[in-house]
Design an enzyme around this catalytic site. Structure first.
Site, PDB file in Angstrom:
ATOM      1  CG  ASP A   1      -1.934  -1.165   1.190  1.00 51.88           C
ATOM      2  OD1 ASP A   1      -1.892  -1.973   0.249  1.00 51.88           O
ATOM      3  OD2 ASP A   1      -2.730  -1.276   2.144  1.00 51.88           O
TER       4      ASP A   1
ATOM      5  CD  GLN B   1       4.333 -14.837  22.812  1.00 54.95           C
ATOM      6  OE1 GLN B   1       3.875 -15.892  23.222  1.00 54.95           O
ATOM      7  NE2 GLN B   1       3.595 -13.857  22.314  1.00 54.95           N
TER       8      GLN B   1
ATOM      9  CB  CYS C   1      -2.182  -2.545   5.362  1.00 54.33           C
ATOM     10  SG  CYS C   1      -3.855  -1.853   5.234  1.00 54.33           S
TER      11      CYS C   1
ATOM     12  CE  LYS D   1      -3.520  -4.468   1.454  1.00 55.21           C
ATOM     13  NZ  LYS D   1      -4.244  -3.507   2.299  1.00 55.21           N
TER      14      LYS D   1
ATOM     15  CB  VAL E   1       2.549   2.674   4.792  1.00 56.78           C
ATOM     16  CG1 VAL E   1       3.942   3.244   4.770  1.00 56.78           C
ATOM     17  CG2 VAL E   1       1.831   2.958   3.474  1.00 56.78           C
ATOM     18  CB  THR E   2       0.416   2.208   8.636  1.00 57.35           C
ATOM     19  OG1 THR E   2      -0.775   1.515   9.046  1.00 57.35           O
ATOM     20  CG2 THR E   2      -0.004   3.470   7.870  1.00 57.35           C
TER      21      THR E   2
ATOM     22  CE  LYS F   1      -8.122  -0.573   7.198  1.00 61.03           C
ATOM     23  NZ  LYS F   1      -8.067   0.636   6.325  1.00 61.03           N
TER      24      LYS F   1
HETATM   25  N1  TIU Z   1      -2.575   0.442   4.290  1.00 62.33           N
HETATM   26  C1  TIU Z   1      -3.006   0.681   5.517  1.00 62.33           C
HETATM   27  O1  TIU Z   1      -2.295   0.477   6.495  1.00 62.33           O
HETATM   28  N2  TIU Z   1      -4.288   1.176   5.640  1.00 62.33           N
HETATM   29  C2  TIU Z   1      -4.702   2.001   6.675  1.00 62.33           C
HETATM   30  O2  TIU Z   1      -5.858   2.375   6.751  1.00 62.33           O
HETATM   31  N3  TIU Z   1      -3.736   2.351   7.572  1.00 62.33           N
HETATM   32  C3  TIU Z   1      -3.880   3.239   8.609  1.00 62.33           C
HETATM   33  O3  TIU Z   1      -2.937   3.336   9.408  1.00 62.33           O
HETATM   34  N4  TIU Z   1      -4.976   3.960   8.726  1.00 62.33           N
END
Ligand code: TIU
Length: 220
Positions: A24, A202, A162, A129, A157-158, A132
């Site tokens: 993403d 762990q 995701c 997709k 990210v993030t 997430k």
């Molecule tokens: N790609 C992804 O992480 N989608 C999000 O919505 N991330 C947020 O941190 N909001």
């Protein structure tokens, strides 16, 4: 096997069965006026990861190892957008609404595109997709199995949304997963740090964590 120094112990990278997954790296998350900003985030934080993601992509391309890109986005008719996701939050702009980069998180709009520095090459798979996680409502598992992939290196990210969701999904499906710590970023530094710790905790309950330099040197 290539041994990559990592947390909690060296990651055994299988050079014949590894793929990079770039999660993403879209304008909607890293540029002003997109989805990340609509949620109230400082999107400039995420831009710091772009050079490391770009270098990681170049490393994999140089080895001729598969590079898979994902995009979180929805069909223009929003038919794949659950009401719960559409309605979540209290901000003025929502998924599907018009913004400076087109309709927020909608496939084909400028904001849904991957930033230029991390752009896919022709022939590299781009997985759209609606969730997430990268495995939910996509064909990516069959695609990876078809390529013979057993090992996944994660960037993007993030970190705690995701990337972590996708890595947990992959771990449950039997993939050996490594996340590259400086090739991922979050709007929340403490969430990023906690996520990387809980992945490796762990003795690698979700997988491994390593900086780009460790991977670069192990592959040299
Ligand atoms: N790609 C992804 O992480 N989608 C999000 O919505 N991330 C947020 O941190 N909001």
């Amino acid at each position: 096997m290539i041994s990559v120094p990592a947390d909690p112990y060296p990651y055994p990278l299988d050079p014949d069965h590894v793929a990079l997954v770039v999660i993403d790296m879209q304008r909607d998350f890293v540029e002003p006026g997109g989805f990340g900003a609509a949620l109230g985030n400082d999107v400039t934080r995420l831009q710091s990861a772009i050079p490391a993601v770009a270098e990681l992509i170049a490393l994999f391309r140089a080895k001729r190892w598969p590079v898979v890109h994902t995009r979180e986005c929805h069909a223009p008719d929003l038919g794949d957008l659950p009401p719960s996701k559409r309605g979540r939050g209290r901000g003025a702009a929502r998924i599907g609404d018009p913004g400076p980069m087109g309709r927020i998180l909608v496939r084909g709009e400028p904001g849904a595109e991957i930033v230029a520095d991390c752009a896919p090459l022709p022939g590299e798979p781009v997985v759209d997709k609606p969730g997430k996680g990268m495995f939910h409502a996509t064909g990516v598992e069959a695609m990876l199995r078809g390529l013979g992939v057993t090992h996944l290196v994660f960037a993007g990210v993030t970190t705690e949304v995701c990337v972590q969701t996708s890595m947990r999904e992959a771990n449950d499906r039997g993939f050996e997963c490594l996340v590259v710590s400086d090739a991922t970023e979050s709007y929340f530094p403490d969430f990023k740090a906690a996520t990387l710790r809980m992945i490796a905790a762990q003795d690698g309950i979700v997988g491994w964590v390593a900086p780009l330099a460790a991977l670069r040197e192990a592959l040299a």
